[in-house]
Design an enzyme around this catalytic site. Structure first.
Site, PDB file in Angstrom:
ATOM      1  N   HIS A   6       0.965  -1.003   0.135  1.00  0.00           N
ATOM      2  CA  HIS A   6       0.042   0.010   0.022  1.00  0.00           C
ATOM      3  C   HIS A   6       0.738   1.134   0.153  1.00  0.00           C
ATOM      4  O   HIS A   6       1.979   1.228   0.262  1.00  0.00           O
ATOM      5  CB  HIS A   6      -0.977   0.084   1.260  1.00  0.00           C
ATOM      6  N   GLU A  53      -3.821   3.810   1.279  1.00  0.00           N
ATOM      7  CA  GLU A  53      -4.346   3.804   2.641  1.00  0.00           C
ATOM      8  C   GLU A  53      -4.612   5.188   2.688  1.00  0.00           C
ATOM      9  O   GLU A  53      -3.618   6.139   2.772  1.00  0.00           O
ATOM     10  CB  GLU A  53      -3.286   3.126   3.613  1.00  0.00           C
ATOM     11  N   HIS A  72       3.571  11.526  -7.764  1.00  0.00           N
ATOM     12  CA  HIS A  72       2.173  11.123  -7.942  1.00  0.00           C
ATOM     13  C   HIS A  72       2.204   9.580  -7.800  1.00  0.00           C
ATOM     14  O   HIS A  72       3.107   8.937  -7.710  1.00  0.00           O
ATOM     15  CB  HIS A  72       1.943  11.470  -9.516  1.00  0.00           C
ATOM     16  N   GLU A 127      -1.830   9.882 -11.873  1.00  0.00           N
ATOM     17  CA  GLU A 127      -1.422   9.857 -13.365  1.00  0.00           C
ATOM     18  C   GLU A 127      -2.308   8.585 -13.948  1.00  0.00           C
ATOM     19  O   GLU A 127      -2.259   7.539 -13.291  1.00  0.00           O
ATOM     20  CB  GLU A 127       0.136   9.590 -13.363  1.00  0.00           C
TER      21      GLU A 127
END
Length: 136
Positions: A6, A53, A72, A127
């Site tokens: 994550h 998360e 990003h 993106e």
């Protein structure tokens, strides 16, 4: 070997962020931990095991700063042009404003990548790449 599970970002308005990630990326809560001062909500979809998360520090009023180090998060879709059009049609209350569709090409003119950017309610850049070449 290590496996990415994550990426964590801090959000100010949890409900708004949950609505955004569901509508835009089809990511819904897979796990949630609520504490007195904060909540952790893990989002995923059927496309990948990795999660985002969302960390919500309850009662925070001021926006988070991203500094100059954050870049990003990237996702892939089958058709970037169609996905951008879908996002343009979403509820304006979500604050989805896709940037222009762009392409990278090599010196021979071959397509390397087709993509656009969006930002979540807290200003994190996402993106959106079309599945092609390296980006699968």
């Amino acid at each position: 070997m290590a496996k990415l599970i994550h990426t964590m970002i801090r959000v100010r308005d949890l409900e708004r962020s949950l609505a955004f990630y569901d509508a835009v990326l089809g990511m819904t809560p897979s796990h949630r931990l609520d504490f007195d001062d904060f909540s952790l909500v893990y989002l995923r979809n059927a496309e990948a095991d990795a999660e985002i998360e969302l960390t919500w520090n309850k009662g925070r009023e001021t926006p988070y700063t991203h500094g100059d180090g954050y870049g990003h998060v990237a996702v892939v879709v089958d058709d970037a042009r169609a996905e951008r059009e879908r996002l343009l049609g979403l509820d304006a209350g979500l604050g989805v404003a896709p940037k222009d569709l762009r392409e990278f090409r090599n010196d021979a003119g071959e397509l390397l990548a087709r993509y656009f950017f969006i930002e979540d309610p807290d200003g994190y850049k996402i993106e959106v790449l079309e599945k092609h070449g390296h980006y699968r």
